[in-house]
Motif scaffolding. Structure first.
Motif, PDB file in Angstrom:
ATOM      1  N   PHE A   6     -32.682  14.310  29.676  1.00  0.00           N
ATOM      2  CA  PHE A   6     -31.453  13.878  28.984  1.00  0.00           C
ATOM      3  C   PHE A   6     -30.323  13.711  29.996  1.00  0.00           C
ATOM      4  O   PHE A   6     -29.567  12.733  29.959  1.00  0.00           O
ATOM      5  CB  PHE A   6     -31.066  14.908  27.911  1.00  0.00           C
ATOM      6  N   ASP A   7     -30.222  14.673  30.914  1.00  0.00           N
ATOM      7  CA  ASP A   7     -29.115  14.653  31.867  1.00  0.00           C
ATOM      8  C   ASP A   7     -29.211  13.510  32.879  1.00  0.00           C
ATOM      9  O   ASP A   7     -28.236  13.214  33.570  1.00  0.00           O
ATOM     10  CB  ASP A   7     -29.032  16.000  32.592  1.00  0.00           C
ATOM     11  N   LEU A   9     -29.749  10.506  31.860  1.00  0.00           N
ATOM     12  CA  LEU A   9     -29.279   9.313  31.139  1.00  0.00           C
ATOM     13  C   LEU A   9     -27.793   9.083  31.414  1.00  0.00           C
ATOM     14  O   LEU A   9     -27.044  10.026  31.618  1.00  0.00           O
ATOM     15  CB  LEU A   9     -29.492   9.475  29.630  1.00  0.00           C
ATOM     16  N   GLU A  11     -24.312   6.615  30.067  1.00  0.00           N
ATOM     17  CA  GLU A  11     -23.785   5.599  29.150  1.00  0.00           C
ATOM     18  C   GLU A  11     -23.728   4.259  29.875  1.00  0.00           C
ATOM     19  O   GLU A  11     -23.388   4.199  31.049  1.00  0.00           O
ATOM     20  CB  GLU A  11     -22.399   6.021  28.636  1.00  0.00           C
ATOM     21  N   PRO A  60     -34.872   6.085  25.866  1.00  0.00           N
ATOM     22  CA  PRO A  60     -35.091   7.167  26.844  1.00  0.00           C
ATOM     23  C   PRO A  60     -36.552   7.327  27.316  1.00  0.00           C
ATOM     24  O   PRO A  60     -36.770   7.889  28.368  1.00  0.00           O
ATOM     25  CB  PRO A  60     -34.668   8.417  26.086  1.00  0.00           C
ATOM     26  N   VAL A  89     -27.515   2.414  26.217  1.00  0.00           N
ATOM     27  CA  VAL A  89     -26.964   3.718  25.825  1.00  0.00           C
ATOM     28  C   VAL A  89     -25.467   3.563  25.585  1.00  0.00           C
ATOM     29  O   VAL A  89     -24.731   3.107  26.457  1.00  0.00           O
ATOM     30  CB  VAL A  89     -27.214   4.778  26.921  1.00  0.00           C
ATOM     31  N   ARG A  91     -23.650   6.200  23.670  1.00  0.00           N
ATOM     32  CA  ARG A  91     -23.018   7.516  23.527  1.00  0.00           C
ATOM     33  C   ARG A  91     -24.054   8.603  23.756  1.00  0.00           C
ATOM     34  O   ARG A  91     -25.189   8.491  23.276  1.00  0.00           O
ATOM     35  CB  ARG A  91     -22.439   7.641  22.114  1.00  0.00           C
ATOM     36  N   LEU A  92     -23.676   9.643  24.494  1.00  0.00           N
ATOM     37  CA  LEU A  92     -24.557  10.786  24.753  1.00  0.00           C
ATOM     38  C   LEU A  92     -23.902  12.039  24.194  1.00  0.00           C
ATOM     39  O   LEU A  92     -22.736  12.311  24.491  1.00  0.00           O
ATOM     40  CB  LEU A  92     -24.773  10.949  26.265  1.00  0.00           C
ATOM     41  N   ARG A  94     -24.705  15.769  24.390  1.00  0.00           N
ATOM     42  CA  ARG A  94     -25.601  16.723  25.031  1.00  0.00           C
ATOM     43  C   ARG A  94     -25.865  17.949  24.168  1.00  0.00           C
ATOM     44  O   ARG A  94     -26.973  18.482  24.150  1.00  0.00           O
ATOM     45  CB  ARG A  94     -24.996  17.145  26.375  1.00  0.00           C
ATOM     46  N   VAL A  99     -28.828  10.620  21.443  1.00  0.00           N
ATOM     47  CA  VAL A  99     -28.480   9.416  22.190  1.00  0.00           C
ATOM     48  C   VAL A  99     -28.238   8.281  21.200  1.00  0.00           C
ATOM     49  O   VAL A  99     -29.101   7.990  20.375  1.00  0.00           O
ATOM     50  CB  VAL A  99     -29.612   9.002  23.153  1.00  0.00           C
TER      51      VAL A  99
END
Lengths: 124, 131
Positions: A6-7, A9, A11, A60, A89, A91-92, A94, A99
């Protein structure tokens, strides 16, 4: 919850693919969902399947849990028409491993076929 | 007003072969859909349907119920996975009808009552021929 992928990724990050559906693809889709009528153009779920393909295979990627998809269909895609499909992408979040992505399908000459938004959970 | 019968309901069963075929058509060969051995080691325990294969079943029923209608807008949510060889129930209900524009709510439910798909769509019905 493992957020290493995830980290990675960002925007604005984008993935795309090109695809041209044949009359045989459309016949197979009609058989798959037991639809005994001919279909003018490309059925919308085949367009949506290309978004699913990009999300699940590329961005992703594997481990994506597809939660939501919204789509507006502006113009039908034609058999034999080269399609370009992309996801970006937007918006993330966390804390929830969520996502948001914008989804776009364009056809010959860049004409707009479908646009929309996807929401996926990505915690692998 | 339209004269189609709403709400309408359809029961169906998807097979692993259906998952495999949708994988070929979409290019989405994610192992969670097509690899039973891999999927056995995931939290789902077995392969799950592509969400867009469920949408395909919805779209097919819409086309059978309202031939020639144009789909303008489709929202989809996939709260729980759908498995192969289980009897799934698709329900289509009317939310709004104005002239030849129809807004429908669609739901696919598993035998245990969990929801696999909820959707809202907007259709434009073909103009009725005047005699």
């Amino acid at each position: 919850m493992n957020l290493n992928r995830f980290d990675a990724l960002r925007e604005g990050q984008s993935a795309s693919l090109n695809r041209t559906f044949t009359a045989q693809d459309v016949r197979e889709w009609c058989e798959l969902c037991q639809l005994e009528q001919s279909w003018p153009g490309i059925p919308e779920p085949l367009i949506a399947g290309l978004f699913s393909c990009l999300l699940g295979e590329d961005l992703p990627g594997h481990g994506t849990n597809y939660l939501k998809q919204a789509m507006t269909f502006h113009s039908p895609a034609d058999v034999g028409e080269p399609l370009q499909v992309s996801v970006t992408v937007s918006r993330l979040r966390r804390d929830k491993a969520l996502v948001n992505l914008t989804t776009l399908c364009t056809g010959r000459g860049g004409r707009l076929i479908c646009d929309g938004e996807a929401l996926v959970l990505f915690q692998h | 007003m339209n004269d189609a019968s709403i709400p309408c309901e359809q029961h169906f069963i998807l097979s692993q072969e259906d998952f495999d075929q949708f994988a070929r058509l979409s290019g989405d060969h994610n192992p969670i859909h097509v690899d039973p051995e891999f999927s056995a080691r995931t939290s789902f325990g077995r392969t799950v349907s592509h969400g867009m294969l469920l949408f395909s079943v919805v779209r097919s029923l819409l086309a059978q119920t309202w031939p020639g209608a144009v789909l303008h807008r489709q929202n989809l949510m996939f709260p729980s996975p759908a498995y192969a060889d289980e009897l799934l129930a698709l329900m289509v209900e009317q939310q709004k009808a104005e002239g030849n524009r129809l807004v429908l709510k669609t739901t696919i439910t598993r035998p245990d009552g969990e929801t696999c798909l909820t959707g809202e769509c907007e259709l434009t019905l073909p103009e009725k021929e005047t005699s």
